[in-house]
Design a protein around this motif. Sequence first.
Motif, mmCIF file in Angstrom:
data_model
loop_
_atom_site.group_PDB
_atom_site.id
_atom_site.type_symbol
_atom_site.label_atom_id
_atom_site.label_comp_id
_atom_site.label_asym_id
_atom_site.label_seq_id
_atom_site.Cartn_x
_atom_site.Cartn_y
_atom_site.Cartn_z
ATOM 1 N N GLY A 21 28.909 41.135 -15.226
ATOM 2 C CA GLY A 21 30.524 41.187 -15.154
ATOM 3 C C GLY A 21 31.202 42.212 -15.731
ATOM 4 N N VAL A 22 32.126 42.796 -15.282
ATOM 5 C CA VAL A 22 33.074 44.015 -15.815
ATOM 6 C C VAL A 22 34.562 43.570 -15.896
ATOM 7 N N ILE A 23 35.292 43.810 -17.217
ATOM 8 C CA ILE A 23 36.456 43.671 -17.433
ATOM 9 C C ILE A 23 36.993 44.697 -17.878
ATOM 10 N N PHE A 24 38.300 45.205 -17.234
ATOM 11 C CA PHE A 24 38.839 46.338 -17.644
ATOM 12 C C PHE A 24 40.481 46.037 -18.302
ATOM 13 N N GLN A 25 40.785 47.082 -19.116
ATOM 14 C CA GLN A 25 41.987 46.875 -19.992
ATOM 15 C C GLN A 25 43.394 46.782 -18.575
ATOM 16 N N ASP A 26 43.166 47.353 -17.452
ATOM 17 C CA ASP A 26 44.360 47.432 -16.578
ATOM 18 C C ASP A 26 43.751 46.189 -15.383
ATOM 19 N N TYR A 27 42.929 45.564 -15.650
ATOM 20 C CA TYR A 27 42.662 44.269 -14.714
ATOM 21 C C TYR A 27 41.797 44.615 -13.233
ATOM 22 N N ARG A 28 42.503 45.758 -12.743
ATOM 23 C CA ARG A 28 41.820 46.247 -11.451
ATOM 24 C C ARG A 28 41.379 45.246 -10.403
ATOM 25 N N LEU A 29 42.645 44.417 -10.039
ATOM 26 C CA LEU A 29 42.486 43.529 -9.077
ATOM 27 C C LEU A 29 42.761 44.139 -7.922
ATOM 28 N N LEU A 30 42.368 43.335 -6.571
ATOM 29 C CA LEU A 30 42.925 43.945 -5.416
ATOM 30 C C LEU A 30 44.446 43.581 -5.023
ATOM 31 N N PRO A 31 45.274 44.661 -5.031
ATOM 32 C CA PRO A 31 46.921 44.007 -4.990
ATOM 33 C C PRO A 31 47.103 43.327 -3.642
ATOM 34 N N LYS A 32 46.524 43.381 -2.573
ATOM 35 C CA LYS A 32 46.904 42.755 -1.286
ATOM 36 C C LYS A 32 46.325 41.574 -0.835
ATOM 37 N N LEU A 33 45.206 41.083 -2.155
ATOM 38 C CA LEU A 33 44.538 39.902 -1.784
ATOM 39 C C LEU A 33 45.257 38.968 -3.029
ATOM 40 N N THR A 34 45.207 37.719 -2.621
ATOM 41 C CA THR A 34 45.698 36.686 -3.180
ATOM 42 C C THR A 34 44.631 36.501 -4.482
ATOM 43 N N VAL A 35 44.999 35.595 -5.520
ATOM 44 C CA VAL A 35 44.202 35.251 -6.671
ATOM 45 C C VAL A 35 42.729 34.749 -6.268
ATOM 46 N N TYR A 36 43.014 33.780 -5.209
ATOM 47 C CA TYR A 36 41.526 33.294 -4.384
ATOM 48 C C TYR A 36 40.772 34.062 -4.197
ATOM 49 N N GLU A 37 41.417 34.891 -3.323
ATOM 50 C CA GLU A 37 40.492 36.085 -2.461
ATOM 51 C C GLU A 37 39.869 37.005 -3.504
ATOM 52 N N ASN A 38 40.850 37.571 -4.526
ATOM 53 C CA ASN A 38 40.004 38.467 -5.338
ATOM 54 C C ASN A 38 38.934 37.890 -6.042
ATOM 55 N N ILE A 39 38.840 36.629 -6.176
ATOM 56 C CA ILE A 39 37.757 36.132 -7.090
ATOM 57 C C ILE A 39 36.459 35.918 -6.003
ATOM 58 N N ALA A 40 37.072 35.301 -4.726
ATOM 59 C CA ALA A 40 36.012 35.035 -3.563
ATOM 60 C C ALA A 40 35.311 36.354 -3.087
ATOM 61 N N PHE A 41 35.926 37.457 -3.210
ATOM 62 C CA PHE A 41 35.624 38.537 -2.666
ATOM 63 C C PHE A 41 34.228 38.916 -3.338
ATOM 64 N N ALA A 42 34.267 38.786 -4.711
ATOM 65 C CA ALA A 42 33.074 39.145 -5.522
ATOM 66 C C ALA A 42 31.772 38.290 -4.826
ATOM 67 N N MET A 43 31.993 37.235 -4.501
ATOM 68 C CA MET A 43 31.040 36.336 -3.959
ATOM 69 C C MET A 43 30.529 36.755 -2.507
ATOM 70 N N GLU A 44 31.547 37.145 -1.813
ATOM 71 C CA GLU A 44 31.423 37.428 -0.465
ATOM 72 C C GLU A 44 30.473 38.707 -0.466
ATOM 73 N N VAL A 45 30.782 39.490 -1.520
ATOM 74 C CA VAL A 45 29.858 40.884 -1.440
ATOM 75 C C VAL A 45 28.278 40.316 -1.737
ATOM 76 N N ILE A 46 28.065 39.438 -2.315
ATOM 77 C CA ILE A 46 26.640 39.059 -2.593
ATOM 78 C C ILE A 46 26.247 38.081 -1.340
ATOM 79 N N GLU A 47 27.129 37.841 -0.452
ATOM 80 C CA GLU A 47 26.835 36.961 0.878
ATOM 81 C C GLU A 47 26.530 35.431 0.424
ATOM 82 N N ALA A 48 27.181 34.982 -0.413
ATOM 83 C CA ALA A 48 27.091 33.606 -0.858
ATOM 84 C C ALA A 48 27.714 32.674 0.330
ATOM 85 N N PRO A 49 27.281 31.524 0.387
ATOM 86 C CA PRO A 49 27.773 30.722 1.726
ATOM 87 C C PRO A 49 29.068 30.355 1.687
#
Length: 228
Positions: free
Chosen positions: A82-110
Amino acid sequence: MIELQDIWKTYADGTHALRGVSVLIERNEFVYLVGPSGAGKSTFMKLIYREEIPTKGQISVNGFNIGKLKPRKIPYVRRNIGVIFQDYRLLPKLTVYENIAFAMEVIEAPKRIIKKRTMEVLELVGLRGKHASLPQQLSGGEQQRVAIARAIVNNPSVIVADEPTGNLDPETSWGIMNLLEEINFRGTTIVMATHNKEIVNTLRKRVIAIENGTIVRDEARGEYGYEN
Ligand code: ADP
Ligand code: ADP
């Protein structure tokens, strides 16, 4: 376990960022990387999460020689870090939930697992009530908590954090440190580059100092060691 053996990194323009770095970081350690700007700290971390590859030398993470990884194997290694940056680097158009869920969608979790696990990490970082917010609606400390949630959602064995408190006020920074300590306590190795003297000298841990591309100091329960 992370092991660097005589690592050299020279960028395309000829800059020697690392010059013969060897180090062993055991499972479940919490390590601070300190040193002046331009010393090679970010490069050190980029090699760990395979953003860069070494010019010379071997680097292994959990037994994988990641400098020599076949391209199709890269995602497997990345999901374990897992990587964390000084400037957060969240996706601005996605909600908090979607920002996090996205990392699991990428690895094709159910989908069902994604929902359960995303809410679980939101709870852990203390932001359950903010799941529908957009990043810009959050304070800096909250955005960093979302970034931490995203970094841990796939249960990585290693967290790499590049100045995670660099944009935060002291009180918020302590909150972030408490959270990182909790994550470390639960079994994740943490490598954190920082210029925060206060934190390093208070929450004493292993300190690796890099200057000019080489390790000049490596102490268990070390000190920051610079004026600032
Ligand atoms: P730190 O994180 O300690 O500030 P870095 O690892 O970012 O240090 O940089 C180490 C050296 O490598 C610096 O001289 C920096 O300018 C240089 N550097 C970093 N990234 C690149 C790059 N992509 N191309 C060329 N030089 C780079
Ligand atoms: P800070 O000053 O610490 O960066 P803010 O004053 O921006 O924080 O935010 C304080 C609180 O108000 C936070 O919990 C944040 O999530 C919330 N907040 C700020 N802006 C908005 C907004 N536009 N919509 C919803 N909540 C917001």
